[in-house]
Design an enzyme around this catalytic site. Structure first.
Site, PDB file in Angstrom:
ATOM      1  N   SER A 117     -58.972 -59.429 -75.570  1.00 49.12           N
ATOM      2  CA  SER A 117     -59.882 -58.790 -74.616  1.00 49.12           C
ATOM      3  C   SER A 117     -60.853 -57.859 -75.307  1.00 49.12           C
ATOM      4  CB  SER A 117     -59.084 -57.929 -73.627  1.00 49.12           C
ATOM      5  OG  SER A 117     -58.065 -58.661 -73.039  1.00 49.12           O
ATOM      6  N   GLU A 151     -65.902 -65.843 -71.910  1.00 46.83           N
ATOM      7  CA  GLU A 151     -66.786 -65.299 -72.950  1.00 46.83           C
ATOM      8  C   GLU A 151     -66.473 -66.029 -74.260  1.00 46.83           C
ATOM      9  OE1 GLU A 151     -67.753 -60.681 -71.807  1.00 46.83           O
ATOM     10  OE2 GLU A 151     -65.787 -61.044 -72.673  1.00 46.83           O
ATOM     11  N   ASN A 189     -65.432 -56.449 -70.648  1.00 45.22           N
ATOM     12  CA  ASN A 189     -64.473 -55.351 -70.775  1.00 45.22           C
ATOM     13  C   ASN A 189     -65.130 -54.027 -71.152  1.00 45.22           C
ATOM     14  OD1 ASN A 189     -61.776 -55.781 -69.995  1.00 45.22           O
ATOM     15  ND2 ASN A 189     -61.656 -57.380 -71.558  1.00 45.22           N
TER      16      ASN A 189
HETATM   17  P1  NAD Z   1     -48.462 -60.950 -71.996  1.00 41.41           P
HETATM   18  O1  NAD Z   1     -47.789 -59.723 -72.457  1.00 41.41           O
HETATM   19  O2  NAD Z   1     -48.343 -61.390 -70.584  1.00 41.41           O
HETATM   20  O3  NAD Z   1     -47.977 -62.203 -72.894  1.00 41.41           O
HETATM   21  C1  NAD Z   1     -47.952 -62.186 -74.297  1.00 41.41           C
HETATM   22  C2  NAD Z   1     -46.933 -63.247 -74.756  1.00 41.41           C
HETATM   23  O4  NAD Z   1     -47.025 -63.378 -76.167  1.00 41.41           O
HETATM   24  C3  NAD Z   1     -45.477 -62.884 -74.437  1.00 41.41           C
HETATM   25  O5  NAD Z   1     -44.867 -63.958 -73.735  1.00 41.41           O
HETATM   26  C4  NAD Z   1     -44.833 -62.696 -75.813  1.00 41.41           C
HETATM   27  O6  NAD Z   1     -43.484 -63.154 -75.862  1.00 41.41           O
HETATM   28  C5  NAD Z   1     -45.727 -63.600 -76.677  1.00 41.41           C
HETATM   29  N1  NAD Z   1     -45.682 -63.323 -78.103  1.00 41.41           N
HETATM   30  C6  NAD Z   1     -45.387 -62.162 -78.745  1.00 41.41           C
HETATM   31  N2  NAD Z   1     -45.464 -62.364 -80.084  1.00 41.41           N
HETATM   32  C7  NAD Z   1     -45.822 -63.657 -80.264  1.00 41.41           C
HETATM   33  C8  NAD Z   1     -46.040 -64.475 -81.416  1.00 41.41           C
HETATM   34  N3  NAD Z   1     -45.931 -63.984 -82.652  1.00 41.41           N
HETATM   35  N4  NAD Z   1     -46.366 -65.777 -81.234  1.00 41.41           N
HETATM   36  C9  NAD Z   1     -46.484 -66.293 -79.993  1.00 41.41           C
HETATM   37  N5  NAD Z   1     -46.283 -65.560 -78.864  1.00 41.41           N
HETATM   38  C10 NAD Z   1     -45.958 -64.268 -79.019  1.00 41.41           C
HETATM   39  O7  NAD Z   1     -49.981 -60.787 -72.416  1.00 41.41           O
HETATM   40  P2  NAD Z   1     -51.283 -61.408 -71.691  1.00 41.41           P
HETATM   41  O8  NAD Z   1     -51.655 -60.549 -70.548  1.00 41.41           O
HETATM   42  O9  NAD Z   1     -51.089 -62.868 -71.509  1.00 41.41           O
HETATM   43  O10 NAD Z   1     -52.389 -61.145 -72.830  1.00 41.41           O
HETATM   44  C11 NAD Z   1     -52.488 -61.984 -73.960  1.00 41.41           C
HETATM   45  C12 NAD Z   1     -53.837 -61.780 -74.624  1.00 41.41           C
HETATM   46  O11 NAD Z   1     -54.868 -62.088 -73.677  1.00 41.41           O
HETATM   47  C13 NAD Z   1     -54.104 -60.337 -75.072  1.00 41.41           C
HETATM   48  O12 NAD Z   1     -54.871 -60.363 -76.229  1.00 41.41           O
HETATM   49  C14 NAD Z   1     -54.896 -59.751 -73.906  1.00 41.41           C
HETATM   50  O13 NAD Z   1     -55.701 -58.675 -74.286  1.00 41.41           O
HETATM   51  C15 NAD Z   1     -55.719 -60.962 -73.501  1.00 41.41           C
HETATM   52  N6  NAD Z   1     -56.194 -60.966 -72.114  1.00 41.41           N
HETATM   53  C16 NAD Z   1     -55.412 -60.504 -71.097  1.00 41.41           C
HETATM   54  C17 NAD Z   1     -55.884 -60.516 -69.785  1.00 41.41           C
HETATM   55  C18 NAD Z   1     -55.041 -60.023 -68.633  1.00 41.41           C
HETATM   56  O14 NAD Z   1     -55.594 -59.809 -67.547  1.00 41.41           O
HETATM   57  N7  NAD Z   1     -53.734 -59.870 -68.794  1.00 41.41           N
HETATM   58  C19 NAD Z   1     -57.167 -61.010 -69.511  1.00 41.41           C
HETATM   59  C20 NAD Z   1     -57.944 -61.512 -70.578  1.00 41.41           C
HETATM   60  C21 NAD Z   1     -57.451 -61.485 -71.872  1.00 41.41           C
END
Ligand code: NAD
Length: 282
Positions: A117, A151, A189
């Site tokens: 993000s 994006e 963001n």
């Molecule tokens: P989340 O916490 O829901 O999920 C992250 C997952 O990654 C978990 O299941 C965890 O077990 C796994 N993980 C941890 N270490 C790992 C590894 N080494 N290899 C593979 N998997 C691993 O997080 P999220 O909300 O899905 O966010 C993920 C990414 O997307 C982040 O960079 C976040 O900033 C971005 N993002 C989030 C949102 C949102 O609204 N939540 C929106 C856009 C972008």
């Protein structure tokens, strides 16, 4: 063209990206080291697909979609992969290590993207020295099946061929891609940061309770108030994004994280995914 996608991380975003990929006819393998996360991901994707079929939004049988989906603990060794999209937690060191590994694992014909993000793509690929030109950002929005925008982040060294491939992938997923520069928070963001931070400050000052702030902003035409969005995004994810933008802007006061965010995270009130954030969920 049908593609094979590998998605790193099966949390909120990884499952959403995998869902839209299999609906679009691609195959998706999600990788996550956490057993529990893999089980929850399968349930979530199955439930969403089932609901989509019931409502007539998607047409194929559930088994067809599920036949295109795999959830594993480690990336596939073979290189018959078109795209790897990383959606692991918003931590610089973790993402750097993941991209170092992906860059070493896959040949230059495999496109690599981070769904970060806020973290600069040039930072994430700092240790991926073999083929930095095939690495960029694909920033999907939450919930992925409903949000049209992606994006596409062009960072230093990202090739024109990468951008063309990214646009083609985004179109194949029935989404709209915009190319943005590799700046903290990219476009959305960065604009959104003060929406959350000012609302947190106002609640602390006693201007209005959080649910009243939400109701007023929704009444003013915003689809969701800031606290409802923080719960949807994940209070933990929102804090990490704020910290990352704050640090990358050399501690610009406008982006200073709020102590309430930190307290909520320590307390385990991470939002919808934990059943409690600013609001409580069933
Ligand atoms: P989340 O916490 O829901 O999920 C992250 C997952 O990654 C978990 O299941 C965890 O077990 C796994 N993980 C941890 N270490 C790992 C590894 N080494 N290899 C593979 N998997 C691993 O997080 P999220 O909300 O899905 O966010 C993920 C990414 O997307 C982040 O960079 C976040 O900033 C971005 N993002 C989030 C949102 C949102 O609204 N939540 C929106 C856009 C972008």
């Amino acid at each position: 063209m049908t593609m094979r996608l590998v998605i790193i991380g099966c949390g909120t975003m990884g499952t959403g990206i995998a869902e839209v990929a299999v609906v679009a006819g691609h195959t998706a393998t999600i990788i996550d080291p956490d057993n529990g996360a893999r089980t929850r991901a399968r349930e979530r994707i199955e439930n969403n697909l089932r609901r989509g079929i019931e409502k007539g939004r998607i047409k194929e049988p559930l088994e067809t979609y599920l036949g295109r989906l795999a959830i594993e603990s480690a990336p596939p060794k073979d290189s018959k992969v078109h795209w790897v999209i990383e959606a692991a937690p918003e931590q610089v060191d973790l993402k750097e290590a993941i991209f170092q590994d992906l860059d070493a694992r896959y040949g230059p014909e495999v496109w690599l993207a981070s769904n970060t993000s806020s973290i600069a793509i040039s930072r994430i690929k700092a240790r991926a020295s073999r083929h930095p030109e095939r690495i960029g950002g694909l920033h999907f929005f939450n919930p992925v099946p409903r949000m049209a925008l992606v994006e596409i982040v062009r960072s230093m060294d990202t090739s024109d061929a990468y951008l063309a491939a990214a646009k083609a992938l985004v179109i194949s997923l029935s989404k709209t891609g915009i190319v943005v520069p590799d700046r903290p928070g990219f476009l959305v963001n960065r604009v959104a940061r003060p929406y959350y931070l000012e609302a947190l400050r106002m609640v602390e000052e006693g201007v209005a309770p959080f649910d009243v702030v939400d109701r007023i902003m929704e009444g003013a035409g915003f689809p969701m108030g800031p606290f409802r969005v923080m719960d949807l995004v994940g209070v933990d994810v929102n804090l990490s994004v704020t910290q990352s933008v704050f640090e990358q802007t050399y501690f610009d006061e406008r982006y200073r994280p709020h102590p309430l965010q930190e307290q909520m995270v320590h307390r385990g009130y991470w939002g919808r995914k934990r059943g409690r954030g600013f609001y409580r969920y069933e």
